[in-house]
Write a protein that holds these residues in place. Sequence first.
Motif, PDB file in Angstrom:
ATOM      1  N   UNK A  13     -10.087 -20.341 -36.718  1.00  0.00           N
ATOM      2  CA  UNK A  13      -9.499 -19.028 -36.990  1.00  0.00           C
ATOM      3  C   UNK A  13      -9.721 -18.584 -38.433  1.00  0.00           C
ATOM      4  N   UNK A  14     -10.739 -19.123 -39.042  1.00  0.00           N
ATOM      5  CA  UNK A  14     -11.017 -18.812 -40.445  1.00  0.00           C
ATOM      6  C   UNK A  14     -11.114 -17.297 -40.680  1.00  0.00           C
ATOM      7  N   UNK A  15     -11.705 -16.595 -39.711  1.00  0.00           N
ATOM      8  CA  UNK A  15     -11.903 -15.146 -39.883  1.00  0.00           C
ATOM      9  C   UNK A  15     -10.601 -14.348 -39.803  1.00  0.00           C
ATOM     10  N   UNK A  16      -9.517 -14.996 -39.395  1.00  0.00           N
ATOM     11  CA  UNK A  16      -8.241 -14.275 -39.317  1.00  0.00           C
ATOM     12  C   UNK A  16      -7.354 -14.528 -40.543  1.00  0.00           C
ATOM     13  N   UNK A  17      -7.794 -15.437 -41.383  1.00  0.00           N
ATOM     14  CA  UNK A  17      -6.942 -15.857 -42.497  1.00  0.00           C
ATOM     15  C   UNK A  17      -6.620 -14.694 -43.425  1.00  0.00           C
ATOM     16  N   UNK A  18      -7.644 -13.950 -43.769  1.00  0.00           N
ATOM     17  CA  UNK A  18      -7.457 -12.872 -44.743  1.00  0.00           C
ATOM     18  C   UNK A  18      -6.445 -11.847 -44.224  1.00  0.00           C
ATOM     19  N   UNK A  19      -6.583 -11.491 -42.950  1.00  0.00           N
ATOM     20  CA  UNK A  19      -5.695 -10.458 -42.389  1.00  0.00           C
ATOM     21  C   UNK A  19      -4.257 -10.950 -42.266  1.00  0.00           C
ATOM     22  N   UNK A  20      -4.112 -12.175 -41.797  1.00  0.00           N
ATOM     23  CA  UNK A  20      -2.758 -12.697 -41.586  1.00  0.00           C
ATOM     24  C   UNK A  20      -2.002 -12.828 -42.899  1.00  0.00           C
ATOM     25  N   UNK A  37      -2.202 -21.717 -47.561  1.00  0.00           N
ATOM     26  CA  UNK A  37      -2.281 -21.011 -46.289  1.00  0.00           C
ATOM     27  C   UNK A  37      -2.944 -21.932 -45.269  1.00  0.00           C
ATOM     28  N   UNK A  38      -2.180 -22.393 -44.320  1.00  0.00           N
ATOM     29  CA  UNK A  38      -2.701 -23.310 -43.303  1.00  0.00           C
ATOM     30  C   UNK A  38      -3.223 -22.498 -42.122  1.00  0.00           C
TER      31      UNK A  38
END
Length: 613
Positions: free
Chosen positions: A247-254, A241-242
Motif C-alpha cells: 500500500x505504499x502508494x496510499x501512504x501520502x494520501x492517508x 507512519x506504518x
Amino acid sequence: MHIKNIFILFILLSTTVIAQKDFTTREYLDDPAWTPREHNVDFKHLLLNISFKPEEKKVIGEVTHTFVTIQKQVDTLFLDAPGIAILSAELDGETINFDIIPSGVVFRFKNPLKWKTQHNLHIHYEATPKKGLYFIGWDDPNNLSRKQIWTQGQGIDNRYWLPMYDEMNDKITSEVYVTFDSKYKVLSNGVLLQQKNDKKSGNTVWHYKMNHPHAPYLIMLGIGEYKIKTITSKGGVKINLWYYPEWENRVEKTYRYSAEMMDFFEKEIGVKYPWENYSQIPVQDFMYGAMENTTATLFGDFLFTDDRALLQREYLSVNAHELAHQWFGDYVTARSDAHHWLQESFATFYNWLIEREYYGQDHFDWNRRMAQINSLNASKKDDKQVMHSQSGSVRHYPKGAFVLHMLRQVVGRDEYNAAIKHYLQKHAYGNVDTEDLLTAFHETLGNSYDWFFEQWIYHGGEPHYKVSYSDVEKNGKKYHQFKVEQTQSVNRLVKLFKMPIKFRVVYKDGSKTDKTVWVENQYQEINIPAQKGKEVDFVLFDVNNNVLKDVTFDKPVEMLKSQALKAENMLDRYDAVKALSNLAVKEKMDLFQEIYNKEKFHAIKSEIVAQMA
Ligand SMILES: [Zn+2]
C-alpha cells in the motif's frame, strides 16, 4: 461562663440560623463510577517480556511490577488477570503464594509489607485471551489473510493478556520486550531502544520503553508485516507512519496532514507534544475506528485511504481526534469513568478545530449543528449530564465538544487557551477530574466559571427558548423588542440557563445593530433602540447559533427570505431556508434559485433541492 462568651455564643447561634435560611439545595445525578478505584500500592514501572504461539492464540509472558506500598500494612495484593494462568510468582526474588480467582490473582505475603517500601513482583504467566489481544489470520485455512497480532486495551481489556492493576488512576512507566518471528515488525509504546535479530531462532527481540508514565489501558502491541516511513514535524516530533508494503502508494494520501496536525496542536494547545515520538499503525478487523494508545495510535485499515476523497476526510478526522488524545487522555487522564468527557469531548473539539483549518468555518459550524441535533435528541431520552459515566457517547463526544466551544466563546479564545495550558501542565502525566479543569480556569483567570460548569457539565438538558419579536413604542421612543422565554422543564437535573446571547437587527440598507445580553431568567425582554428612518430587514436571536439550544422563533416570510439570502453566517441562512419549508414552491422558486447559485455549503444546497423536489 463569662458574659462575653455568652454573647459570642449568641452571635454564633444567630448566624447559624441565618446561614440555614440561606442554604439552597443542589442536586446531582449520582454516578456509581464517580469514586476512583482503591489500591493499596502505587505501581511505578511495568517490565514485560512477551512471546506468542499464534497458531494456538497463546501469550507467554513474564512481567515485573515495581511498586511502592501506600498503606501501613499490605499483606495481600490483587492484580486484574481474568482467565490468565499464573505459573509462578516471586516477590523481591522469593517465591510467594497466590490464589487465582475469576477476576484475577491475589498474592499473599507471609510478612506484611511495610508502608512506603518499594518491591518487585515477578510473574510468569500464560494466556489465551478472549479480549484485549487479538490474533488475526493465523488460523486461515487458505493462508490468504494478513497475519497480525494487536491489542485494544480501553476500557479494561488489557487485563486479559497482561496481569496488572488495570485502572486509569495509577500511572506507570512501561517497558516491553517482544520476541517474535523476524519476518514481522513490532510496534509498542515509547522509544524503540533495540531491535535484535537472532539468526539461529529466526526471531527478533524488540525493546520499547516509555520514559514518562501513562495509564495501563494505553499499553499496546501491533505486530504484522509492515513498512515504516518516518517524517518529522516542523516542531521536531518524529512521526512513524506504518503501512502494508503493497500500500505504499496510499501512504501520502492517508497520512498527508499528520505532521501539520502535530504543529497545529502544539501551537493551539500551547504545550509541546508530551512524548518522544508518535506512530500510527493500521490493523485488520479493528472493532473501532482508532485507538489513542500512548505514542502509538492504532486504526482500522479500512481507513487507509486510496483515491476516495470522502475516505481522506474520514481519516483526517480520526487522525486529528486520536492525536488530540495524546494530550487529552494520555498526558492527563480521567481519574474515574465519571470524567470520561475530559478525554472524548476534548478530542472531538480539537478535531473540529483542525477540520476548520482544512474545510472552513461553515464545516466547523455544521459539526456544531450535528452536535446540537444529537444532543437535543439524547435529551428526549434522559437528562444525564456531560460529566457522567453513563451519559452516552453523544454527551461524551459532540455535546461536550459544543460545551467546550461555548466555554471558549464565554471566556475568550486567548483566555481559554491559557487556562487549558495551565490545566495540562499542572496535571502533566497525572490524573484529572472535572473540578481540576474548573480550578485551572480560576487559577489562570481569577474568574469562577462554576455557573457555567453547573449548567452545562454537572447538570443535563439544554435551554429551550421561545422567542418573539415586535417593534414597540415606549415613552415616545421606538424599540425593536425581543421577548425570550426559557421553556425547558426545570427539574432537579435541568436548570434555567444563563448565557450571553447576541441579538441582531439587520436593516434594509444593509447596516445592523448587535446587542449581547445575558439571558438567564425564565422571561426576559430585550429592547434595542430603533434607528430613525431605517426599516428592519430581518432579526436574529443568537447570531451564528453559538449556544447549544432548542429555539422556537416564528418570523414573517419576508424576514425569512431576507435572512436566507443575506445573513452573514451559514447556519442563520440555513435555518431560514429550513423555516421556509412550508411555503409553496412557487412562492420561493426565484429566491431559492438565487440562493442555490450563490451558496457554497452543501447543507443549504441539499435543503433547497429537498424542498424543490
Ligand atoms: Zn476518542
